[in-house]
Motif scaffolding. Structure first.
Motif, PDB file in Angstrom:
ATOM      1  N   ARG A   1       0.871  -1.278  -0.097  1.00  0.00           N
ATOM      2  CA  ARG A   1      -0.088   0.122  -0.002  1.00  0.00           C
ATOM      3  C   ARG A   1       0.995   1.243   0.003  1.00  0.00           C
ATOM      4  O   ARG A   1       1.647   1.154   0.773  1.00  0.00           O
ATOM      5  CB  ARG A   1      -0.947   0.034   1.149  1.00  0.00           C
ATOM      6  N   LEU A   2       0.729   2.049  -0.938  1.00  0.00           N
ATOM      7  CA  LEU A   2       1.471   3.233  -1.101  1.00  0.00           C
ATOM      8  C   LEU A   2       0.790   4.522   0.093  1.00  0.00           C
ATOM      9  O   LEU A   2      -0.310   4.507  -0.030  1.00  0.00           O
ATOM     10  CB  LEU A   2       1.315   3.885  -2.310  1.00  0.00           C
ATOM     11  N   GLU A   3       1.799   5.063   0.753  1.00  0.00           N
ATOM     12  CA  GLU A   3       1.132   5.939   1.764  1.00  0.00           C
ATOM     13  C   GLU A   3       0.794   7.240   1.255  1.00  0.00           C
ATOM     14  O   GLU A   3       1.299   7.818   0.533  1.00  0.00           O
ATOM     15  CB  GLU A   3       2.255   6.126   2.934  1.00  0.00           C
ATOM     16  N   HIS A   4      -0.352   7.786   1.983  1.00  0.00           N
ATOM     17  CA  HIS A   4      -0.978   8.924   1.442  1.00  0.00           C
ATOM     18  C   HIS A   4      -0.119  10.056   1.921  1.00  0.00           C
ATOM     19  O   HIS A   4       0.748  10.202   2.761  1.00  0.00           O
ATOM     20  CB  HIS A   4      -2.226   9.312   2.486  1.00  0.00           C
ATOM     21  N   GLY A   5       0.023  10.877   0.702  1.00  0.00           N
ATOM     22  CA  GLY A   5       0.949  12.127   0.709  1.00  0.00           C
ATOM     23  C   GLY A   5       2.303  11.910   0.487  1.00  0.00           C
ATOM     24  O   GLY A   5       3.241  12.849   0.215  1.00  0.00           O
ATOM     25  N   CYS A   6       2.844  10.631   0.089  1.00  0.00           N
ATOM     26  CA  CYS A   6       4.431  10.532  -0.088  1.00  0.00           C
ATOM     27  C   CYS A   6       4.526  10.235  -1.624  1.00  0.00           C
ATOM     28  O   CYS A   6       3.534   9.778  -2.244  1.00  0.00           O
ATOM     29  CB  CYS A   6       4.648   9.133   0.446  1.00  0.00           C
ATOM     30  N   ASP A   7       5.861  10.621  -1.848  1.00  0.00           N
ATOM     31  CA  ASP A   7       6.220  10.096  -3.243  1.00  0.00           C
ATOM     32  C   ASP A   7       6.815   8.936  -3.442  1.00  0.00           C
ATOM     33  O   ASP A   7       8.013   8.619  -2.998  1.00  0.00           O
ATOM     34  CB  ASP A   7       7.268  11.273  -3.731  1.00  0.00           C
ATOM     35  N   SER A   8       5.872   8.008  -3.076  1.00  0.00           N
ATOM     36  CA  SER A   8       6.237   6.423  -3.059  1.00  0.00           C
ATOM     37  C   SER A   8       6.863   5.890  -4.396  1.00  0.00           C
ATOM     38  O   SER A   8       6.320   6.031  -5.385  1.00  0.00           O
ATOM     39  CB  SER A   8       5.161   5.681  -2.435  1.00  0.00           C
ATOM     40  N   ARG A   9       8.057   5.614  -4.302  1.00  0.00           N
ATOM     41  CA  ARG A   9       8.865   5.226  -5.641  1.00  0.00           C
ATOM     42  C   ARG A   9       9.143   3.729  -5.346  1.00  0.00           C
ATOM     43  O   ARG A   9       9.741   3.073  -4.288  1.00  0.00           O
ATOM     44  CB  ARG A   9      10.167   5.903  -5.684  1.00  0.00           C
ATOM     45  N   ALA A  10       9.300   3.013  -6.300  1.00  0.00           N
ATOM     46  CA  ALA A  10       9.353   1.564  -6.364  1.00  0.00           C
ATOM     47  C   ALA A  10      10.972   1.329  -6.123  1.00  0.00           C
ATOM     48  O   ALA A  10      11.135   0.163  -5.571  1.00  0.00           O
ATOM     49  CB  ALA A  10       9.098   1.022  -7.851  1.00  0.00           C
ATOM     50  N   GLU A  11      11.707   2.171  -6.362  1.00  0.00           N
ATOM     51  CA  GLU A  11      13.257   2.090  -6.109  1.00  0.00           C
ATOM     52  C   GLU A  11      13.434   1.926  -4.818  1.00  0.00           C
ATOM     53  O   GLU A  11      14.425   1.014  -4.140  1.00  0.00           O
ATOM     54  CB  GLU A  11      13.886   3.424  -6.592  1.00  0.00           C
ATOM     55  N   GLU A  12      12.801   2.668  -3.919  1.00  0.00           N
ATOM     56  CA  GLU A  12      12.839   2.615  -2.241  1.00  0.00           C
ATOM     57  C   GLU A  12      12.558   1.268  -1.813  1.00  0.00           C
ATOM     58  O   GLU A  12      13.153   0.867  -0.870  1.00  0.00           O
ATOM     59  CB  GLU A  12      11.928   3.579  -1.465  1.00  0.00           C
ATOM     60  N   PHE A  13      11.460   0.552  -2.184  1.00  0.00           N
ATOM     61  CA  PHE A  13      10.966  -0.620  -2.007  1.00  0.00           C
ATOM     62  C   PHE A  13      11.927  -1.740  -2.391  1.00  0.00           C
ATOM     63  O   PHE A  13      12.456  -2.483  -1.546  1.00  0.00           O
ATOM     64  CB  PHE A  13       9.755  -0.828  -2.658  1.00  0.00           C
ATOM     65  N   ALA A  14      12.490  -1.466  -3.731  1.00  0.00           N
ATOM     66  CA  ALA A  14      13.436  -2.597  -4.050  1.00  0.00           C
ATOM     67  C   ALA A  14      14.740  -2.336  -3.320  1.00  0.00           C
ATOM     68  O   ALA A  14      15.425  -3.376  -2.924  1.00  0.00           O
ATOM     69  CB  ALA A  14      13.798  -2.097  -5.546  1.00  0.00           C
ATOM     70  N   THR A  15      15.329  -1.396  -2.795  1.00  0.00           N
ATOM     71  CA  THR A  15      16.573  -1.212  -2.041  1.00  0.00           C
ATOM     72  C   THR A  15      16.160  -1.931  -0.777  1.00  0.00           C
ATOM     73  O   THR A  15      16.960  -2.569  -0.389  1.00  0.00           O
ATOM     74  CB  THR A  15      16.726   0.211  -1.876  1.00  0.00           C
ATOM     75  N   ALA A  16      15.010  -1.564  -0.033  1.00  0.00           N
ATOM     76  CA  ALA A  16      14.770  -2.006   1.190  1.00  0.00           C
ATOM     77  C   ALA A  16      14.621  -3.724   1.292  1.00  0.00           C
ATOM     78  O   ALA A  16      15.098  -4.275   2.302  1.00  0.00           O
ATOM     79  CB  ALA A  16      13.386  -1.595   1.873  1.00  0.00           C
ATOM     80  N   GLU A  17      14.364  -4.256   0.191  1.00  0.00           N
ATOM     81  CA  GLU A  17      14.050  -5.614   0.063  1.00  0.00           C
ATOM     82  C   GLU A  17      15.114  -6.581  -0.912  1.00  0.00           C
ATOM     83  O   GLU A  17      14.775  -7.434  -1.029  1.00  0.00           O
ATOM     84  CB  GLU A  17      12.616  -5.943  -0.345  1.00  0.00           C
ATOM     85  N   ASP A  18      16.034  -5.728  -1.046  1.00  0.00           N
ATOM     86  CA  ASP A  18      17.011  -6.270  -1.859  1.00  0.00           C
ATOM     87  C   ASP A  18      16.913  -6.827  -3.179  1.00  0.00           C
ATOM     88  O   ASP A  18      17.264  -7.944  -3.298  1.00  0.00           O
ATOM     89  CB  ASP A  18      18.063  -6.964  -1.041  1.00  0.00           C
ATOM     90  N   ILE A  19      16.011  -6.307  -4.014  1.00  0.00           N
ATOM     91  CA  ILE A  19      15.611  -6.534  -5.384  1.00  0.00           C
ATOM     92  C   ILE A  19      16.243  -6.104  -6.340  1.00  0.00           C
ATOM     93  O   ILE A  19      16.319  -4.971  -6.495  1.00  0.00           O
ATOM     94  CB  ILE A  19      13.904  -6.419  -5.179  1.00  0.00           C
ATOM     95  N   ASP A  20      17.085  -6.928  -7.210  1.00  0.00           N
ATOM     96  CA  ASP A  20      17.635  -6.376  -8.265  1.00  0.00           C
ATOM     97  C   ASP A  20      16.900  -6.283  -9.500  1.00  0.00           C
ATOM     98  O   ASP A  20      17.006  -5.441 -10.279  1.00  0.00           O
ATOM     99  CB  ASP A  20      18.817  -7.340  -8.701  1.00  0.00           C
ATOM    100  N   SER A  21      15.892  -7.242  -9.739  1.00  0.00           N
ATOM    101  CA  SER A  21      14.999  -7.059 -10.842  1.00  0.00           C
ATOM    102  C   SER A  21      13.583  -7.522 -10.841  1.00  0.00           C
ATOM    103  O   SER A  21      13.050  -8.395  -9.833  1.00  0.00           O
ATOM    104  CB  SER A  21      15.401  -8.216 -12.155  1.00  0.00           C
ATOM    105  N   ALA A  22      12.460  -6.999 -11.057  1.00  0.00           N
ATOM    106  CA  ALA A  22      11.083  -7.133 -10.891  1.00  0.00           C
ATOM    107  C   ALA A  22      10.188  -6.460 -11.878  1.00  0.00           C
ATOM    108  O   ALA A  22      10.850  -5.617 -12.669  1.00  0.00           O
ATOM    109  CB  ALA A  22      10.781  -6.441  -9.407  1.00  0.00           C
ATOM    110  N   PHE A  23       8.825  -6.840 -12.027  1.00  0.00           N
ATOM    111  CA  PHE A  23       7.910  -6.321 -12.821  1.00  0.00           C
ATOM    112  C   PHE A  23       6.749  -5.935 -11.590  1.00  0.00           C
ATOM    113  O   PHE A  23       6.571  -6.497 -10.551  1.00  0.00           O
ATOM    114  CB  PHE A  23       7.506  -7.181 -13.713  1.00  0.00           C
TER     115      PHE A  23
END
Length: 145
Positions: free
Chosen positions: A17-39
């Motif tokens: 769930r993307l938080e209200h009022g944030c510039d939620s970017r997929a890059e931040e999530f990928a960094t936190a979860e150590d994801i190299d490649s995804a769709f």
């Protein structure tokens, strides 16, 4: 075929769930979860958006800003590492109150509400500079097609 392709194996699937009022970017999530490649795919609404249009003749992005509430119908993209950091290639269609639609390469937006579904891949899909388009696109040589 005039297409490069390869099979992929997923390692993990996520919903977010993307938080209200944030510039939620997929890059931040990928960094936190150590994801190299995804769709990923998603939906929701934003308060504003900056969208790029790629000028194919000039091989440059043109920025367009919208400072208004918009429905996200949907957002789709992929994640890969570019210069060692997660990078999201994201496209979206955005709907106005009157039902007219804007679309393009999403640069940033302020989330009103949003949900994402993301599939992470086992093997990294690395972007490679493509001289024909002057874009960094997934390199799939030697894996099919």
């Amino acid at each position: 075929t005039d297409m490069q392709y390869r099979t992929v194996e997923s390692t993990q699937e996520y919903v977010a769930r993307l938080e209200h009022g944030c510039d939620s970017r997929a890059e931040e999530f990928a960094t936190a979860e150590d994801i190299d490649s995804a769709f990923f795919v998603g939906l929701g609404a934003v308060r504003d958006a900056t969208v790029y249009y790629y000028d194919q003749d000039e091989c440059t992005y043109q920025s367009v800003q919208f400072d208004e509430p918009l429905e996200v119908t949907p957002v789709v993209g992929n994640i890969s590492k570019l210069e060692g950091e997660p990078s999201a290639h994201t496209h979206t269609a955005l709907s106005r109150r009157d039902g007219t639609t804007l679309a393009g390469h999403l640069d940033k937006a302020t989330t009103f509400a949003g949900e994402l579904y993301l599939t992470a891949f086992k093997k990294e899909l690395a972007p490679e500079y493509n001289p024909k388009t002057e874009l960094d696109l997934w390199s799939l040589d030697g894996e099919g097609g």
